[in-house]
Design an enzyme around this catalytic site. Sequence first.
Site, mmCIF file in Angstrom:
data_model
loop_
_atom_site.group_PDB
_atom_site.id
_atom_site.type_symbol
_atom_site.label_atom_id
_atom_site.label_comp_id
_atom_site.label_asym_id
_atom_site.label_seq_id
_atom_site.Cartn_x
_atom_site.Cartn_y
_atom_site.Cartn_z
ATOM 1 N N THR A 44 0.560 -0.714 0.112
ATOM 2 C CA THR A 44 -0.088 -0.007 0.074
ATOM 3 C C THR A 44 1.015 1.873 -0.383
ATOM 4 O O THR A 44 1.812 1.435 1.411
ATOM 5 C CB THR A 44 -0.883 0.364 1.359
ATOM 6 O OG1 THR A 44 -1.417 -1.091 1.431
ATOM 7 C CG2 THR A 44 -2.044 1.201 1.269
ATOM 8 N N LYS A 63 -8.152 1.552 -2.727
ATOM 9 C CA LYS A 63 -7.215 1.084 -1.322
ATOM 10 C C LYS A 63 -7.352 2.044 -0.201
ATOM 11 O O LYS A 63 -7.543 1.713 0.734
ATOM 12 C CB LYS A 63 -5.615 0.237 -1.856
ATOM 13 C CG LYS A 63 -5.264 0.305 -0.055
ATOM 14 C CD LYS A 63 -5.524 -1.145 0.465
ATOM 15 C CE LYS A 63 -4.685 -1.121 2.357
ATOM 16 N NZ LYS A 63 -5.019 -1.671 2.417
ATOM 17 N N LYS A 93 -0.437 5.522 8.449
ATOM 18 C CA LYS A 93 0.169 5.831 6.890
ATOM 19 C C LYS A 93 -0.943 5.815 5.686
ATOM 20 O O LYS A 93 -1.461 6.579 5.517
ATOM 21 C CB LYS A 93 0.566 4.053 6.743
ATOM 22 C CG LYS A 93 1.135 4.291 5.352
ATOM 23 C CD LYS A 93 2.133 2.979 5.157
ATOM 24 C CE LYS A 93 1.724 1.786 4.383
ATOM 25 N NZ LYS A 93 1.990 0.929 4.195
HETATM 26 P P1 NAD Z 1 6.065 -5.807 7.717
HETATM 27 O O1 NAD Z 1 6.881 -4.489 7.844
HETATM 28 O O2 NAD Z 1 5.506 -6.537 8.606
HETATM 29 O O3 NAD Z 1 6.722 -6.427 6.306
HETATM 30 C C1 NAD Z 1 7.758 -5.667 5.120
HETATM 31 C C2 NAD Z 1 8.882 -6.350 5.762
HETATM 32 O O4 NAD Z 1 9.707 -5.610 4.138
HETATM 33 C C3 NAD Z 1 9.755 -6.113 6.278
HETATM 34 O O5 NAD Z 1 10.626 -7.581 6.368
HETATM 35 C C4 NAD Z 1 11.070 -5.786 5.512
HETATM 36 O O6 NAD Z 1 12.523 -5.892 6.573
HETATM 37 C C5 NAD Z 1 11.273 -5.763 4.483
HETATM 38 N N1 NAD Z 1 11.391 -4.855 3.302
HETATM 39 C C6 NAD Z 1 11.464 -3.344 4.056
HETATM 40 N N2 NAD Z 1 12.604 -2.969 3.053
HETATM 41 C C7 NAD Z 1 13.377 -3.751 1.652
HETATM 42 C C8 NAD Z 1 13.833 -3.954 0.932
HETATM 43 N N3 NAD Z 1 14.316 -2.625 0.740
HETATM 44 N N4 NAD Z 1 14.576 -5.280 0.418
HETATM 45 C C9 NAD Z 1 13.723 -6.101 0.526
HETATM 46 N N5 NAD Z 1 12.883 -6.145 2.219
HETATM 47 C C10 NAD Z 1 12.932 -5.026 2.571
HETATM 48 O O7 NAD Z 1 5.045 -5.093 6.561
HETATM 49 P P2 NAD Z 1 3.503 -6.121 6.232
HETATM 50 O O8 NAD Z 1 2.471 -5.745 7.827
HETATM 51 O O9 NAD Z 1 3.422 -6.959 5.502
HETATM 52 O O10 NAD Z 1 2.784 -4.428 4.714
HETATM 53 C C11 NAD Z 1 3.509 -4.637 3.950
HETATM 54 C C12 NAD Z 1 2.660 -3.821 2.793
HETATM 55 O O11 NAD Z 1 1.191 -4.534 2.941
HETATM 56 C C13 NAD Z 1 2.497 -2.290 3.921
HETATM 57 O O12 NAD Z 1 2.347 -1.736 2.342
HETATM 58 C C14 NAD Z 1 1.069 -2.401 4.120
HETATM 59 O O13 NAD Z 1 0.406 -1.269 4.040
HETATM 60 C C15 NAD Z 1 0.344 -2.972 3.163
HETATM 61 N N6 NAD Z 1 -1.074 -4.181 4.406
HETATM 62 C C16 NAD Z 1 -0.807 -4.990 5.100
HETATM 63 C C17 NAD Z 1 -1.737 -4.806 6.400
HETATM 64 C C18 NAD Z 1 -1.495 -5.921 7.663
HETATM 65 O O14 NAD Z 1 -2.568 -6.219 7.645
HETATM 66 N N7 NAD Z 1 -0.547 -6.099 8.098
HETATM 67 C C19 NAD Z 1 -2.842 -5.174 5.008
HETATM 68 C C20 NAD Z 1 -3.272 -4.608 4.080
HETATM 69 C C21 NAD Z 1 -1.822 -3.994 3.406
#
Ligand code: NAD
Length: 317
Positions: free
Chosen positions: A97, A172, A247
């Site tokens: 997102t 979204k 965010k």
């Molecule tokens: P998270 O922080 O658990 O996972 C993100 C991962 O990306 C981390 O493990 C981090 O180490 C990795 N990362 C960051 N920069 C990187 C790079 N340059 N190279 C490789 N890896 C890298 O976050 P999440 O909860 O999994 O959310 C991810 C996305 O999904 C976000 O954009 C969030 O808004 C969206 N989202 C999350 C949810 C939720 O409930 N958690 C629901 C819908 C959408």
Amino acid sequence: MPKSVAFIGLGNMGFPMCKNLLQGGFLVSGLDLSPAACERFRSLGGVPFETIADAVHTADYVITMLPTGKHVRQVYEGPEGVLKHARKGTVLIDCSTIDIESSRTVNTAAAGAGFDMVDAPVSGAVPAAIEGRLTFMVGGTDTAYALALPPLQAMGKNFFHVGAAGCGQAVKICNNMMSGMSMVAISEVFTLAERLGLDYQTVFDVVTKSSGNCWALQQYCPVPGPVPTSPANNEYAPGFSVAMMLKDMRLSQQAAEQVKASTPLAGAAAAIYQMVASSGYSDLDFSVVFKLLSGRLLESDTASQVDRVASQERIAS
Ligand code: NAD
């Protein structure tokens, strides 16, 4: 021959999404900056890599699930990025997102480099990711959408092609703006109801059968009791964190500013989530906004706040 996916961002969402891709018969290579996330991914049967070039160079699909637009641009652009190292014909799918502008910028760069790309943010959070029932809102050309569908079908249940590149992010952002405002509204209602001497269950029973009913109340009730699975019954463990909702509310306000849309209620809701975050509760579920509005963010929480602010600063950096 099984199709291969390079998955970048193996966090709370990426990990269960990879699990479903593996169960769906895809070969999955992965990349994350966190060694712990890579190990967890290896235990699933995935193959972790240390560089984007190694992870993507033979992949049929690249899927990214990263925190923000800045991370997505870092991963796709530049000499070490996906656009330099993916082979021709690889389909690019960004499920993060992020802001609409970053999404369109990356998509334009991908098209310029000869790739089909979609933005495909998701709704449904971690439980839906685990159970393979995410909703995908997809922006991109008809061709890119058709090409992206097979791996999306391994991870989700609902798929909407909502327009050109960036439109997935736009939908979204609208959805989460609604959900963020709803949670503030419900929390204010329970605060008032409590002070009027009503009990939570009575209010819940009546409103869920009346004109005030909505998804956030039915599925995600912010007060303990009425919905046993809601985070309010588990000390507001996320779920969907305040940091994530803040965010998304900021993304909505940024988008509204760009197109001169009036969104005063969403602006107020964003400020309220900022207050919750500033109180040190970024990593609790966003329904904890009820505690702020009902005056329950007490001094006794100060010790744990210190830890939470520290963790919030780590996330921000
Ligand atoms: P998270 O922080 O658990 O996972 C993100 C991962 O990306 C981390 O493990 C981090 O180490 C990795 N990362 C960051 N920069 C990187 C790079 N340059 N190279 C490789 N890896 C890298 O976050 P999440 O909860 O999994 O959310 C991810 C996305 O999904 C976000 O954009 C969030 O808004 C969206 N989202 C999350 C949810 C939720 O409930 N958690 C629901 C819908 C959408």
